[in-house]
Design an enzyme around this catalytic site. Sequence first.
Site, PDB file in Angstrom:
ATOM      1  CG  HIS A   1      -1.567   1.265   1.253  1.00 35.90           C
ATOM      2  ND1 HIS A   1      -1.615   2.060   2.507  1.00 35.90           N
ATOM      3  CD2 HIS A   1      -2.306   2.077   0.429  1.00 35.90           C
ATOM      4  CE1 HIS A   1      -2.278   3.074   2.246  1.00 35.90           C
ATOM      5  NE2 HIS A   1      -3.189   3.118   1.162  1.00 35.90           N
ATOM      6  CB  SER A   2       1.045   4.294   0.601  1.00 35.12           C
ATOM      7  OG  SER A   2       1.458   5.725   0.196  1.00 35.12           O
ATOM      8  CG  MET A   3       5.649   5.918   0.331  1.00 32.17           C
ATOM      9  SD  MET A   3       5.904   6.836  -1.518  1.00 32.17           S
ATOM     10  CE  MET A   3       7.780   6.515  -0.904  1.00 32.17           C
TER      11      MET A   3
END
Length: 866
Positions: A172-174
Amino acid sequence: MGRGPGLAAALFYGALAALVLLGVRDVLFLHEENRCSMSYMYEYPEYLKIKLPKKVSRRYTAYELYLYGEGNYAKKNKNLILTGIPVLFLPGNAGSYKQVRSLGSIALRKAEDIDFKYHFNFFAVNFNEELVALYGGSLQKQTRFVHECIKAILKLYKDQEFAPRSVAIVGHSMGGLVARALLTLKNFKPELINLLITQATPHVAPVMPLDKYLTDFYTAVNNHWILKAQDVRNLTTLSVAGGFRDYQVRSGLAFLPRLSQHSSALFVVSSAVPRTWASTDHLSIVWCKELILATIRAFFDLIDENTKQITEDPKKRMSILNHHFVRHPAKFFEEHSDIPTELKGALIWIKIENSKWTYTVYNESDGKYFMFPLSNHRKTYSHIHCQNSIMNMCIFYIRTLKYFNVYSLEGFDLSWKAELLPSVKVVTLKLQDYPSLSDLVVYVPAVNGNKFTLDCELVKEDSRTVQLPVTHLFSFGRYNALLMKTTVYRLHIPWSHEDSIIVSQVPSLTEISAKLHIAQPENDSTVAVLNIYSSSNCQYQVTIKTSFSQVLGQVIRFHGGSLPVYVISNMLLAYGGQLSALISTGKIESSDTEFRNHHISILVILIHLAVFPVLDAIVLNKQDIWFPLVSVILFLFGTGIAYWGGILFSSSLWLLSSLWLALTRPSELPKDSKLMTPRRAFVAILLVVVSWTTCGAFAILIIYLHYMFKDPKPSMETSDNSTKETVKNCDSAETIAEAATVSLTTSTSTDNTVNTLRMHITIIHLLTWIVLLSLPSFIYWFKNLRYKIRLDPDPYRTMAIILVSTLGILMNASTTKVKSSKLLKIAAQLPLPLSVAVVAFGSMHLYRVPYFVIFSLLLHVLCCIV
């Protein structure tokens, strides 16, 4: 006479600031409502900590690895005898390892439905909720820890019958970027991961490039994936973006750079995912039930029955992901082929001769075959279109009629050409693509107790397609469609999977925003298409216009992160204007007045930006988000923000100063006017030590607060009172003459005081932006203080040492000392080229911006000395 131009300038800059606010409003508030359902756990979630080797635990004291479980499943796993398929979840910026629960819980429920014939073991990494989107110094550390976790996970299965040789990763995300960075490690084996699914991950570039470590990390990862594509060949990657609800990471950043030519990578926006059809914000993408269900269905379809692990066939993996995330034919996934299917059974056969046909029934106890002869229609029509409200309709085409018995023949399944949309299943076939097709057969199974409708029609493409030109910017409108029944609208973007699907109920006015996440590639000649799926007897009207507010929203969405660069550029112009005024008139105006007085400098920069694009435009052009005059627009926006921001900042500073004076009640002014005193030298040395041993951003924050609340300067009111008192005590003409001299001296002192005060206010305003840009590093350091006192690497350590030394001298500087300097003319002329350089080199590298400000302040210090 000055009031009129001043009012006009204020209104102009106010209008610019209002345009920025309109764009921000569109990004933050004017998007679709949340249509995701919350995913819930059926039993209490448990997180079993996995014991890692002591060497790893000592090296990564802040990080941990957990195994997710619920109820009896969690109890069975406490002895770590695992037999499932390993999946590793990586949280993103400030994300929690507990976010794995949505994936883990739904996967567990599906495994229970099939009596644990197959099941997944979901692991999650605890990154201590680090702010890696704002500080890139720990990304490499996180990557190395994930590598250790993968090796530890695979060791848990080494004695099992179907031991996995690789791990699937959901980031998720980074966390998705960290997963991609694994391939850049020298000792990492690419075969350790076979599937990577990223959720709202900014792959292209950082959202806010606040330090060099962050941008260098991105460059290393993206260059490796481009230059060493052989490492990625056997890795299947799916990137899912959240759409317009995700204002933290715009969906265009989730596109995998230059991987469109590789068959192993896929990019989709959640609003285009079948059976999801909803935009998600940055957090809801990890718990959106509709999207999680699509992900888990894909996971179970990826299982190889022989190995009981995820299939090692890259083509099959991509076929399954396309099935669940791009084009769903409303049937379970299976590997279809061109082998004909025998159509048999004692069912009713109905031959349809009409070109337009509708079949509606409320209760059907027997299945039916509907046959459409096509030989006589090929010259008249180009396509055949069918849509229905039951999902298990099958479509076949017949090459030759081979009767084995009554109504028994061979056909080729075309159901895979169908597509699932909300409340309807559609298929459109181009007759030219099937030259040997003689008949089309639609099989409708028995559906007891339900109403369903089937529409089929032979159409000519030209009669059903209308091409309209793109409207101009100032038509202030939108897409409108008015129809008389339930209708599905689909805005199809052919060069990326970012379709928008909207369902309209009853007669209503429906608005469809034709905004893009990814610009059309230069070599792509396709056009966006608005498909309207409705009844053939439906009446509708479509109006196409351009929404000015949404255009502003797109500018802010794509370029809002670089607005601080343009604000600081304008502040440097105001600062240079004050120094120029000190040369010409001996007086310094406030920063907002300097914006009005130096419109020529602003015009010079606007012309320069229009004719010579900024150097960072090369990077933006590669991302296909650069267009002519974008720098001019952003600079004007920055001017409006800087103007009104300066007024608000000065007013706030005045209030704080008044409060500070009321609390401290200074009896007299400080008599020491030296640039450097032993006390200030000690403070400067102490802060240099602080920046070297702890955190550079912390030292910057301290010197900023010390500069703001330093010893107060004299006020005009005090000077005026002194003048009145002197004149009051005069008795003779000689004394009056002496008093006039004192009054003149006092007036000069008052002007110098006001000049110095205004100069320091502008400097403090510039310093405020430096503090804001360095603040994320300070927050990261403060949050992890219990693990390590010294931030390493520190992107602001060198800058802090220079800034502390500079402000230690500048803190007691006055315009009297500056006015007589030989370097003042150079210092006054320098901010103009510096303001251009800030825009040229800082738009995609925000961490460079403070150095231009510091350089200007260093020259100011030299003016105080020389």
